[in-house]
Design a protein around this motif. Structure first.
Motif, PDB file in Angstrom:
ATOM      1  N   ARG A  26       0.924  -1.225   0.563  1.00 59.82           N
ATOM      2  CA  ARG A  26      -0.474  -0.013   0.212  1.00 59.82           C
ATOM      3  C   ARG A  26       1.029   1.357  -0.118  1.00 59.82           C
ATOM      4  O   ARG A  26      -0.014   2.290  -0.705  1.00 59.82           O
ATOM      5  CB  ARG A  26      -1.095  -0.254   1.358  1.00 59.82           C
ATOM      6  N   VAL A  27       1.859   1.436   0.665  1.00 58.18           N
ATOM      7  CA  VAL A  27       2.735   2.788   0.442  1.00 58.18           C
ATOM      8  C   VAL A  27       3.527   2.761  -0.712  1.00 58.18           C
ATOM      9  O   VAL A  27       3.623   3.630  -1.720  1.00 58.18           O
ATOM     10  CB  VAL A  27       3.961   2.344   1.244  1.00 58.18           C
ATOM     11  N   GLN A  29       2.260   1.697  -3.510  1.00 59.14           N
ATOM     12  CA  GLN A  29       0.649   2.362  -4.069  1.00 59.14           C
ATOM     13  C   GLN A  29       0.369   2.973  -4.182  1.00 59.14           C
ATOM     14  O   GLN A  29      -0.208   4.548  -5.135  1.00 59.14           O
ATOM     15  CB  GLN A  29      -0.725   1.017  -3.739  1.00 59.14           C
ATOM     16  N   ASN A  30       0.268   4.099  -2.769  1.00 55.11           N
ATOM     17  CA  ASN A  30      -0.009   5.468  -2.692  1.00 55.11           C
ATOM     18  C   ASN A  30       1.137   6.485  -3.437  1.00 55.11           C
ATOM     19  O   ASN A  30       0.775   7.394  -4.085  1.00 55.11           O
ATOM     20  CB  ASN A  30      -0.087   5.740  -0.267  1.00 55.11           C
ATOM     21  N   LEU A  31       2.084   6.304  -3.122  1.00 55.01           N
ATOM     22  CA  LEU A  31       3.673   6.903  -3.652  1.00 55.01           C
ATOM     23  C   LEU A  31       2.703   7.108  -5.242  1.00 55.01           C
ATOM     24  O   LEU A  31       2.992   8.522  -6.303  1.00 55.01           O
ATOM     25  CB  LEU A  31       4.417   6.450  -3.963  1.00 55.01           C
ATOM     26  N   ASP A  33      -0.641   7.053  -6.562  1.00 58.17           N
ATOM     27  CA  ASP A  33      -1.281   6.956  -6.453  1.00 58.17           C
ATOM     28  C   ASP A  33      -1.409   8.912  -6.743  1.00 58.17           C
ATOM     29  O   ASP A  33      -2.056   9.920  -7.654  1.00 58.17           O
ATOM     30  CB  ASP A  33      -2.506   6.401  -5.757  1.00 58.17           C
ATOM     31  N   LEU A  34      -0.527   9.241  -5.681  1.00 61.21           N
ATOM     32  CA  LEU A  34      -0.077  10.261  -5.696  1.00 61.21           C
ATOM     33  C   LEU A  34       0.851  11.373  -6.326  1.00 61.21           C
ATOM     34  O   LEU A  34       1.052  12.924  -6.575  1.00 61.21           O
ATOM     35  CB  LEU A  34       0.313  10.433  -4.008  1.00 61.21           C
ATOM     36  N   GLU A  35       1.347  10.669  -7.196  1.00 56.51           N
ATOM     37  CA  GLU A  35       2.939  11.141  -8.088  1.00 56.51           C
ATOM     38  C   GLU A  35       1.898  12.555  -8.711  1.00 56.51           C
ATOM     39  O   GLU A  35       2.799  13.010  -9.225  1.00 56.51           O
ATOM     40  CB  GLU A  35       3.848  10.342  -8.529  1.00 56.51           C
TER      41      GLU A  35
END
Length: 296
Positions: A26-27, A29-31, A33-35
């Protein structure tokens, strides 16, 4: 009561591997999604910025990198500062004479965010050969922050390197791969052609280029596995790898020793505006206020 610290600097070392961060997808994945939120929204040359050319951005970003290296800043400071610079230039029109001032402000902000001891205003003025004043830096700091809407964070290519290397088996083949990958990511952030490239793409290409440069056994399959982790198109990553290799070859050729009779490159500008990188006698990284007037 006396408060004493018995810690010795010689005992300091990098933090141990954090299982919570590197074993939870998830870490990463979050990167991913946010980039896109922090990626510059446009190629601002000739559209937003009428007075700034790509080579000027190349010169000032190289100066930023040299300042970070000389001050031994944390690796994450430089790419974050360049991200601030590009995002600001997508929004606010400036003249070429203000470009180094904005770059210095972005270095100041990034160092405050990504390391314990930030660069000082006086240091930044020194590295500009005092072409800007402390008052200008302080005033423009507020301007940059307001234009960025106080969003002083970003996902950069550096954020992906450890996540990728911790998830592939071949990362243990060479102890140098992390350092080389970080160096190549930094190189990508000096290239005007890669302004709108996603951080995951820059990281994937830099890691793959590092593997090839080190002649690791997994060089043939590294690109595929990295692209799978970062959801990057392998063809796009291959194009960036080729770009990195061309830049490295060019930089390596330019570092060949000059004849003994040549002591310093002339600082007069040529009609083509081509810049040659040189340092002054003190080794101080310099960038001119008007980057068309001085060779580097």
């Amino acid at each position: 009561m006396d408060l004493l610290c018995a810690e010795r600097l010689a005992d300091c070392r990098l933090a141990e591997r954090d299982r919570v961060i590197f074993e939870d997808m998830r870490v990463l994945q979050n990167l991913l999604d946010l980039e896109t939120v922090y990626t510059p929204t446009c190629n601002y040359f000739g559209t937003v910025q009428k007075d700034i050319q790509p080579f000027m951005r190349k010169v000032v970003s190289t100066w930023m990198l040299e300042v970070c290296e000389e001050q031994q800043c944390e690796d994450q400071v430089f790419p974050l500062a360049v991200n601030f610079l590009d995002r600001f230039l997508c929004i606010c029109v400036i003249s070429r004479r203000q470009l180094q001032l904005v770059a210095a402000v972005c270095l100041l902000l990034a160092s405050k965010i990504r390391q314990c001891n930030s660069l000082s205003v006086d240091q930044l003025c020194y590295y500009t050969d005092h072409s800007i004043t402390p008052e200008e830096i302080k005033n423009w700091e507020l301007l940059v922050l307001s234009k960025l809407q106080w969003i002083v964070t970003a996902v950069t290519g550096f954020d992906y390197v450890d996540h990728v290397l911790e998830r592939v088996d071949w990362s243990k083949e060479s102890p140098l791969i992390r350092r080389h990958a970080h160096t190549l990511v930094g190189l990508c952030y000096t290239e005007p052609e890669l302004i709108q490239s996603r951080p995951s793409l820059l990281a994937a290409a830099s890691i793959s280029a590092a593997v090839r440069g080190l002649n690791m056994p997994s060089a043939a399959t590294a690109l595929t596995s990295v692209c799978e982790l970062t959801r990057v198109d392998p063809a796009a990553a291959e194009n960036v790898v080729h770009h990195i290799e061309r830049v490295v070859a060019s930089e390596t050729a330019s570092l060949q020793p000059l004849p003994a009779t040549t002591s310093k490159v002339s600082s007069s500008a040529s009609s083509t505006g081509k810049l040659i990188s040189v340092a002054d006698e003190t080794g101080q990284p310099e960038t001119p206020t008007d980057v068309q007037d001085v060779y580097f």
